[in-house]
Design an enzyme around this catalytic site. Structure first.
Site, PDB file in Angstrom:
ATOM      1  N   ASN A   1      -5.151  25.540  13.707  1.00 24.30           N
ATOM      2  CA  ASN A   1      -5.789  25.926  14.965  1.00 24.30           C
ATOM      3  C   ASN A   1      -5.309  27.336  15.308  1.00 24.30           C
ATOM      4  OD1 ASN A   1      -6.813  26.243  17.491  1.00 24.30           O
ATOM      5  ND2 ASN A   1      -5.697  24.541  18.438  1.00 24.30           N
ATOM      6  N   TRP A   2      -6.171  28.303  15.053  1.00 24.16           N
ATOM      7  CA  TRP A   2      -5.763  29.705  15.273  1.00 24.16           C
ATOM      8  C   TRP A   2      -5.796  30.086  16.746  1.00 24.16           C
ATOM      9  CZ3 TRP A   2      -8.963  32.396  10.766  1.00 24.16           C
ATOM     10  CH2 TRP A   2      -8.405  32.023   9.540  1.00 24.16           C
ATOM     11  N   LYS A   3      -6.333  29.205  17.581  1.00 22.84           N
ATOM     12  CA  LYS A   3      -6.414  29.476  19.032  1.00 22.84           C
ATOM     13  C   LYS A   3      -7.032  30.861  19.270  1.00 22.84           C
ATOM     14  CE  LYS A   3      -2.654  26.258  19.744  1.00 22.84           C
ATOM     15  NZ  LYS A   3      -1.533  25.808  20.553  1.00 22.84           N
TER      16      LYS A   3
ATOM     17  N   HIS B   1      -8.290  19.463  23.292  1.00 24.71           N
ATOM     18  CA  HIS B   1      -6.967  20.073  23.155  1.00 24.71           C
ATOM     19  C   HIS B   1      -6.314  20.158  24.536  1.00 24.71           C
ATOM     20  CE1 HIS B   1      -3.769  22.885  22.312  1.00 24.71           C
ATOM     21  NE2 HIS B   1      -3.921  22.581  21.039  1.00 24.71           N
TER      22      HIS B   1
ATOM     23  N   GLU C   1      -4.712  22.408  25.916  1.00 21.65           N
ATOM     24  CA  GLU C   1      -4.955  23.686  26.603  1.00 21.65           C
ATOM     25  C   GLU C   1      -6.324  23.674  27.294  1.00 21.65           C
ATOM     26  OE1 GLU C   1      -4.102  26.112  23.166  1.00 21.65           O
ATOM     27  OE2 GLU C   1      -2.016  25.444  23.285  1.00 21.65           O
TER      28      GLU C   1
ATOM     29  N   GLU D   1      -0.743  15.340  20.021  1.00 23.74           N
ATOM     30  CA  GLU D   1      -0.014  16.585  20.268  1.00 23.74           C
ATOM     31  C   GLU D   1       0.727  16.495  21.600  1.00 23.74           C
ATOM     32  OE1 GLU D   1      -1.945  20.093  17.981  1.00 23.74           O
ATOM     33  OE2 GLU D   1      -2.935  19.920  19.904  1.00 23.74           O
TER      34      GLU D   1
ATOM     35  N   GLY E   1       3.936  24.916  20.913  1.00 24.92           N
ATOM     36  CA  GLY E   1       4.344  26.312  21.102  1.00 24.92           C
ATOM     37  C   GLY E   1       5.749  26.475  21.649  1.00 24.92           C
TER      38      GLY E   1
ATOM     39  N   SER F   1       4.593  22.389  17.235  1.00 21.95           N
ATOM     40  CA  SER F   1       5.691  23.073  16.531  1.00 21.95           C
ATOM     41  C   SER F   1       5.912  22.538  15.113  1.00 21.95           C
ATOM     42  CB  SER F   1       6.988  23.014  17.353  1.00 21.95           C
ATOM     43  OG  SER F   1       6.797  23.660  18.594  1.00 21.95           O
TER      44      SER F   1
ATOM     45  N   GLY G   1      -0.550  25.101  15.022  1.00 25.89           N
ATOM     46  CA  GLY G   1      -0.883  26.299  15.775  1.00 25.89           C
ATOM     47  C   GLY G   1      -0.167  27.512  15.203  1.00 25.89           C
ATOM     48  N   GLY G   2       0.937  27.900  15.825  1.00 28.75           N
ATOM     49  CA  GLY G   2       1.652  29.131  15.467  1.00 28.75           C
ATOM     50  C   GLY G   2       1.881  29.323  13.974  1.00 28.75           C
TER      51      GLY G   2
HETATM   52  P1  13P Z   1       1.975  24.947  17.753  1.00 24.62           P
HETATM   53  O1  13P Z   1       1.979  24.540  16.301  1.00 24.62           O
HETATM   54  O2  13P Z   1       1.986  26.442  17.947  1.00 24.62           O
HETATM   55  O3  13P Z   1       3.034  24.239  18.531  1.00 24.62           O
HETATM   56  O4  13P Z   1       0.570  24.477  18.364  1.00 24.62           O
HETATM   57  C1  13P Z   1       0.150  23.176  18.131  1.00 24.62           C
HETATM   58  C2  13P Z   1      -1.240  23.070  18.589  1.00 24.62           C
HETATM   59  O5  13P Z   1      -1.527  23.167  19.774  1.00 24.62           O
HETATM   60  C3  13P Z   1      -2.280  22.882  17.572  1.00 24.62           C
HETATM   61  O6  13P Z   1      -3.486  22.532  18.142  1.00 24.62           O
END
Ligand code: 13P
Length: 251
Positions: A9-11, A96, A98, A168, A174, A214, A235-236
């Site tokens: 997930n590159w957000k 998600h 977010e 999640e 994050g 994470s 994500g990251g």
């Molecule tokens: P991180 O891996 O940056 O914690 O993000 C997880 C995430 O929200 C994937 O959708």
């Protein structure tokens, strides 16, 4: 047998040049086991380009990060499931945390999105997760059950088979704080139990449940070795080809 899946997930990261260079680096170095699927979720803007690049590579798929709950019309800035499908995407991430927290998406609205996506022929990565406060109050199992039952449990058996669930925990996203393998496994087992109660054993055994929060090359192997954890939503760490490829090789 359910699939192992690692989804990136590159957000809202990477400009066009950076996104294309990341996908190029990933596809030129990836070697995917037949039992594993890799999914890339770039910005809508690069969906078509990324999907064209991934077209000829087996077991690599493309996802949008969200979709509208409307079909079309006067919804400036929104993106419909038909638009996503027409860019050759395979999946859409729905729910998600977010989106839930920052854009006030409710379980009911997410249910509409899930149905629209499935009706269009997209598969869904449905996210759920509790806050730290909810975990500390020990209401996290009930919370996850509500999120899943209110958004997914009106789906038919045929429809639910096209859903992947991503657990999640919000406190792990994050933050660099990962759920322990035991905490994650316990929740994944619980999710499988509620799927069993609503549907049947075949469905509960075959739906892939991913962990997100994470996830990185150091913790992925232990997480993915748990019985009910079928991979990760990353994500990251997915913004670096080396880290992401290491995670895809952690089964
Ligand atoms: P991180 O891996 O940056 O914690 O993000 C997880 C995430 O929200 C994937 O959708």
């Amino acid at each position: 047998m359910r699939k192992n899946i690692v989804a990136a997930n590159w957000k809202m990261n990477l400009d066009r040049v950076q996104a294309i260079s990341l996908v190029d680096e990933i596809i030129s170095n990836i070697s995917i086991k037949p039992s594993t699927q890799v999914i890339l979720a770039p910005s809508y803007l690069y969906l078509y380009k990324v999907s064209k690049k991934c077209n000829d590579i087996e077991n690599i798929f493309v996802a949008a990060q969200n979709c509208s709950s409307e079909d079309n019309g006067a919804f400036t800035g929104e993106v419909s499931v038909n638009m996503i499908k027409s860019c050759n995407a395979d999946y859409v991430i729905i729910g998600h945390s977010e989106r839930r927290d920052k854009f006030n998406e409710s379980n009911n609205e997410l249910e509409i999105k899930v149905k629209k996506a499935l009706d269009t022929g997209l598969k869904v990565i449905f996210c759920c997760g509790e806050s730290l406060e909810q975990r500390n109050q020990e209401v996290h199992f009930k919370w996850i059950e509500n999120q899943i039952s209110e958004s997914l449990f009106t789906l038919s058996k045929k429809q639910i088979r096209n859903v992947v669930i991503a657990y999640e925990p919000i406190w792990a996203i994050g933050t660099g704080v990962t759920a322990t393998a035991k905490q994650a496994q316990e929740m994944h087992f619980f999710i499988r139990e509620i799927l069993l109660a609503r549907y049947d054993k075949d469905i509960s055994d075959n739906i892939s449940i991913l962990y997100g929060g994470s996830c990185n090359p150091t913790n992925a192997r232990e997480l993915f070795s748990q019985q009910d954890i079928d991979g990760g939503l990353v994500g990251g760490a997915s913004l670096s080809a080396d880290n992401f490829l290491a995670i895809t090789n952690s089964f």
